[in-house]
Write a protein that holds these residues in place. Structure first.
Motif, PDB file in Angstrom:
ATOM      1  N   VAL A   1       6.963 -18.918 -24.928  1.00  0.00           N
ATOM      2  CA  VAL A   1       7.210 -17.810 -25.848  1.00  0.00           C
ATOM      3  C   VAL A   1       8.604 -17.247 -25.577  1.00  0.00           C
ATOM      4  N   LEU A   2       9.436 -17.257 -26.603  1.00  0.00           N
ATOM      5  CA  LEU A   2      10.802 -16.745 -26.475  1.00  0.00           C
ATOM      6  C   LEU A   2      10.932 -15.496 -27.341  1.00  0.00           C
ATOM      7  N   ALA A   3      11.267 -14.370 -26.716  1.00  0.00           N
ATOM      8  CA  ALA A   3      11.438 -13.135 -27.482  1.00  0.00           C
ATOM      9  C   ALA A   3      12.910 -12.902 -27.758  1.00  0.00           C
ATOM     10  N   PHE A   4      13.222 -12.562 -29.000  1.00  0.00           N
ATOM     11  CA  PHE A   4      14.600 -12.220 -29.383  1.00  0.00           C
ATOM     12  C   PHE A   4      14.646 -10.734 -29.669  1.00  0.00           C
ATOM     13  N   TYR A   5      15.416 -10.056 -28.844  1.00  0.00           N
ATOM     14  CA  TYR A   5      15.425  -8.605 -28.888  1.00  0.00           C
ATOM     15  C   TYR A   5      16.851  -8.124 -29.140  1.00  0.00           C
ATOM     16  N   GLY A   6      17.057  -7.362 -30.207  1.00  0.00           N
ATOM     17  CA  GLY A   6      18.390  -6.857 -30.518  1.00  0.00           C
ATOM     18  C   GLY A   6      18.674  -5.571 -29.766  1.00  0.00           C
ATOM     19  N   ALA A   7      19.783  -5.551 -29.025  1.00  0.00           N
ATOM     20  CA  ALA A   7      20.118  -4.342 -28.268  1.00  0.00           C
ATOM     21  C   ALA A   7      20.503  -3.220 -29.233  1.00  0.00           C
TER      22      ALA A   7
ATOM     23  N   GLN B   1      -2.373 -17.502 -28.397  1.00  0.00           N
ATOM     24  CA  GLN B   1      -3.031 -18.539 -29.201  1.00  0.00           C
ATOM     25  C   GLN B   1      -2.008 -19.536 -29.731  1.00  0.00           C
ATOM     26  N   LEU B   2      -0.882 -18.996 -30.202  1.00  0.00           N
ATOM     27  CA  LEU B   2       0.124 -19.884 -30.799  1.00  0.00           C
ATOM     28  C   LEU B   2       0.691 -20.844 -29.761  1.00  0.00           C
ATOM     29  N   ARG B   3       0.804 -20.383 -28.530  1.00  0.00           N
ATOM     30  CA  ARG B   3       1.401 -21.283 -27.544  1.00  0.00           C
ATOM     31  C   ARG B   3       0.496 -22.465 -27.188  1.00  0.00           C
ATOM     32  N   THR B   4      -0.766 -22.387 -27.623  1.00  0.00           N
ATOM     33  CA  THR B   4      -1.611 -23.566 -27.437  1.00  0.00           C
ATOM     34  C   THR B   4      -1.330 -24.616 -28.520  1.00  0.00           C
ATOM     35  N   LEU B   5      -0.642 -24.202 -29.589  1.00  0.00           N
ATOM     36  CA  LEU B   5      -0.406 -25.119 -30.714  1.00  0.00           C
ATOM     37  C   LEU B   5       1.030 -25.643 -30.785  1.00  0.00           C
ATOM     38  N   TYR B   6       1.964 -24.897 -30.195  1.00  0.00           N
ATOM     39  CA  TYR B   6       3.387 -25.215 -30.389  1.00  0.00           C
ATOM     40  C   TYR B   6       4.120 -25.389 -29.054  1.00  0.00           C
ATOM     41  N   ASP B   7       5.243 -26.115 -29.118  1.00  0.00           N
ATOM     42  CA  ASP B   7       6.104 -26.215 -27.934  1.00  0.00           C
ATOM     43  C   ASP B   7       6.832 -24.901 -27.688  1.00  0.00           C
ATOM     44  N   TYR B   8       7.261 -24.276 -28.789  1.00  0.00           N
ATOM     45  CA  TYR B   8       7.955 -23.003 -28.681  1.00  0.00           C
ATOM     46  C   TYR B   8       7.401 -22.014 -29.698  1.00  0.00           C
ATOM     47  N   VAL B   9       7.211 -20.796 -29.245  1.00  0.00           N
ATOM     48  CA  VAL B   9       6.844 -19.718 -30.149  1.00  0.00           C
ATOM     49  C   VAL B   9       7.952 -18.676 -30.033  1.00  0.00           C
ATOM     50  N   LEU B  10       8.701 -18.501 -31.112  1.00  0.00           N
ATOM     51  CA  LEU B  10       9.803 -17.540 -31.091  1.00  0.00           C
ATOM     52  C   LEU B  10       9.357 -16.269 -31.782  1.00  0.00           C
ATOM     53  N   ILE B  11       9.722 -15.138 -31.218  1.00  0.00           N
ATOM     54  CA  ILE B  11       9.391 -13.871 -31.885  1.00  0.00           C
ATOM     55  C   ILE B  11      10.621 -12.976 -31.932  1.00  0.00           C
ATOM     56  N   ASP B  12      10.847 -12.450 -33.124  1.00  0.00           N
ATOM     57  CA  ASP B  12      12.005 -11.595 -33.415  1.00  0.00           C
ATOM     58  C   ASP B  12      11.491 -10.161 -33.407  1.00  0.00           C
ATOM     59  N   ILE B  13      11.978  -9.334 -32.464  1.00  0.00           N
ATOM     60  CA  ILE B  13      11.485  -7.951 -32.436  1.00  0.00           C
ATOM     61  C   ILE B  13      12.637  -6.953 -32.567  1.00  0.00           C
ATOM     62  N   ASP B  14      12.300  -5.761 -33.022  1.00  0.00           N
ATOM     63  CA  ASP B  14      13.355  -4.752 -33.181  1.00  0.00           C
ATOM     64  C   ASP B  14      13.609  -4.038 -31.861  1.00  0.00           C
ATOM     65  N   LYS B  15      14.505  -3.043 -31.889  1.00  0.00           N
ATOM     66  CA  LYS B  15      15.013  -2.542 -30.621  1.00  0.00           C
ATOM     67  C   LYS B  15      14.147  -1.465 -29.954  1.00  0.00           C
ATOM     68  N   ARG B  16      13.057  -1.085 -30.611  1.00  0.00           N
ATOM     69  CA  ARG B  16      12.215  -0.062 -29.986  1.00  0.00           C
ATOM     70  C   ARG B  16      11.574  -0.583 -28.705  1.00  0.00           C
ATOM     71  N   LEU B  17      11.628   0.225 -27.654  1.00  0.00           N
ATOM     72  CA  LEU B  17      10.920  -0.171 -26.435  1.00  0.00           C
ATOM     73  C   LEU B  17       9.591   0.586 -26.405  1.00  0.00           C
ATOM     74  N   ASP B  18       8.794   0.400 -27.439  1.00  0.00           N
ATOM     75  CA  ASP B  18       7.493   1.057 -27.470  1.00  0.00           C
ATOM     76  C   ASP B  18       6.441   0.112 -26.892  1.00  0.00           C
ATOM     77  N   GLU B  19       5.208   0.573 -26.866  1.00  0.00           N
ATOM     78  CA  GLU B  19       4.149  -0.195 -26.210  1.00  0.00           C
ATOM     79  C   GLU B  19       3.987  -1.581 -26.852  1.00  0.00           C
ATOM     80  N   VAL B  20       4.115  -1.631 -28.197  1.00  0.00           N
ATOM     81  CA  VAL B  20       3.937  -2.916 -28.883  1.00  0.00           C
ATOM     82  C   VAL B  20       4.998  -3.912 -28.404  1.00  0.00           C
TER      83      VAL B  20
END
Ligand SMILES: Nc1ncnc2c1ncn2[C@@H]1O[C@H](COP(=O)(O)OP(=O)(O)OP(=O)(O)O)[C@@H](O)[C@H]1O
Ligand SMILES: [Mg+2]
Length: 392
Positions: A138-144, A245-264
């Motif tokens: 799982v690769l997270a892309f987080y914008g500063a 769940q997705l990482r059981t199906l794929y080699d890479y799971v990329l997720i694009d998230i916004d800059k909030r450092l909230d619980e989610v």
């Protein structure tokens, strides 16, 4: 056969109470009075779950959890940490030491039983375990900062990993309120989204397969809610479950998230194997990167988990890469070139440059970036002793 639960607490009254509660529910109970005994009992008895007090004689709960994780090889015994300490940092420390969950004392017996049940389901060994394919990363892309190019990089990296490197790739739009993958990829609001996942009674791979949208490039997309007000249907527990769940199906799971450092978002960062902090070379962005790096270091992640990606690295801003590294006192691992026209025309036409113009300057720069990711963590080497989560 009932599940066997190891209860570790040095206070005989607490131990008795916990034993009573857990036995009432039909579980088998074994006990230990201190950290050293806990570790010995775990290795001799192979319990299905450990309830672990933090303050213990000999070895404390964190040390026990760390030792178990270091020793257990291919298995994973769920650990619930029982702590008297309320501070977030303590919780984080517990989770980092390898606990799967924690409860702050005093807690209600029903709450304890609910957590036990859910972890037992989540980590139940399945027959298919043997010979199971390795789990994807799982690769997270987080914008500063907003607008630094996080989405551009996440989408094009996903396409490069699939088309150029032959990996199976899923891309999640984790910008729940204002996700714009539909715009970047020319997809209408009628397509299924994460809302269809979280409104189902349980999350499993079959449901995900049904909701994912296949882009023409071959990348499978989990789109953001179609409108901001539906974003709140997604709870902090949902994204980690979906990613697992997705990482059981794929080699890479990329997720694009916004800059909030909230619980989610913090839960997403926790789940990720690697976090790419996307930045540009301007002062306000550097300030944010510094704050983000500080926060992330409080979370106790390993140094290598966080990577800096300088986007538009050769744009003239008056701050060059060396200055930026000096200000941050760390290396910037990746750079993507500046090509405004290529980036914006791809965005406005709904055709990512990695799909239609892989050979452009920007395309080649992105490909270099994804090659270096793939080299560091080839999916074939990523066998990890974790099980897919089931139910919610
Ligand atoms: N390497 C690049 N060179 C030139 N322009 C770029 C580059 N990367 C992104 N851009 C442009 O920057 C703008 C913002 O890009 P993008 O939407 O990907 O950023 P973001 O960080 O995801 O923004 P948001 O905060 O809105 O989610 C777009 O116009 C995009 O075309
Ligand atoms: Mg974005």
């Amino acid at each position: 056969m009932p599940a066997k639960i190891l209860i570790v607490d040095d206070d005989p009254n607490v131990q008795r109470l916990l034993t009573y509660t857990v036995r009432q529910e039909g579980y088998e109970v074994i006990t230990a009075n201190d950290g050293a005994e806990a570790f010995r009992t775990w290795s001799a008895e192979h319990p299905d779950l450990v309830l672990l007090d933090v303050m213990l004689p000999k070895l404390d709960g964190y040390q026990v959890a760390t030792k178990i994780r270091a020793e257990e090889g291919g298995g994973h015994v769920p650990i619930i940490m029982l702590t008297a300490e309320k501070e977030v940092e303590q919780k984080v420390r517990g989770l980092r030491a390898g606990a799967d969950d924690y409860l702050v004392k005093p807690f209600h017996p029903q709450e304890l039983l609910a957590r036990i049940k859910s972890l037992l389901v989540r980590f139940a060994p399945k027959d298919v375990q043997v010979g199971r394919p390795p789990l994807g990363r799982v690769l997270a892309f987080y914008g500063a900062k907003g607008g630094v190019g996080t989405t551009t990089i996440a989408i094009n990296a996903a396409i490069a990993l699939h088309r150029e490197l032959g990996r199976r790739v899923a891309l999640v739009d984790g910008n729940l309120q204002f996700g714009d993958h539909r715009v970047f990829l020319d997809l209408g609001l009628d397509r299924k989204s994460i809302v269809d996942v979280v409104s189902a009674p349980s999350i499993d791979v079959d449901l995900l397969k049904h909701v994912l949208v296949r882009h023409d490039s071959g990348v499978d997309l989990l789109l953001a809610p179609p409108s901001p007000e539906t974003a709140e249907l997604v709870t902090q527990d949902d994204l980690p479950q979906i990613l697992e769940q997705l990482r059981t199906l794929y080699d890479y799971v990329l997720i694009d998230i916004d800059k909030r450092l909230d619980e989610v978002n913090l839960r997403v960062l926790d789940t990720a194997d690697m976090i790419f902090v996307v930045m540009t070379a301007d002062l306000s962005c550097l300030k944010n990167v510094r704050l983000v790096l500080e926060t992330i270091s409080h979370l106790g992640y390993e140094q290598e988990k966080v990577r800096l990606v300088l986007n538009r690295s050769n744009a003239f801003t008056g701050i060059n890469v060396k200055n930026a590294e000096g200000a941050l006192k760390r290396t910037i691992e990746h750079q993507i070139v500046n090509e405004y026209r290529g980036a914006i025309s791809a965005l406005n036409s709904g055709a990512p440059f990695m799909f239609t113009k892989a050979d452009s300057l920007l395309g080649r720069s992105l490909l270099d970036f994804t090659r270096s990711i793939d080299k560091q963590m080839p999916p074939s080497l990523t066998v990890r002793p974790r099980f897919a989560t089931a139910g919610r």
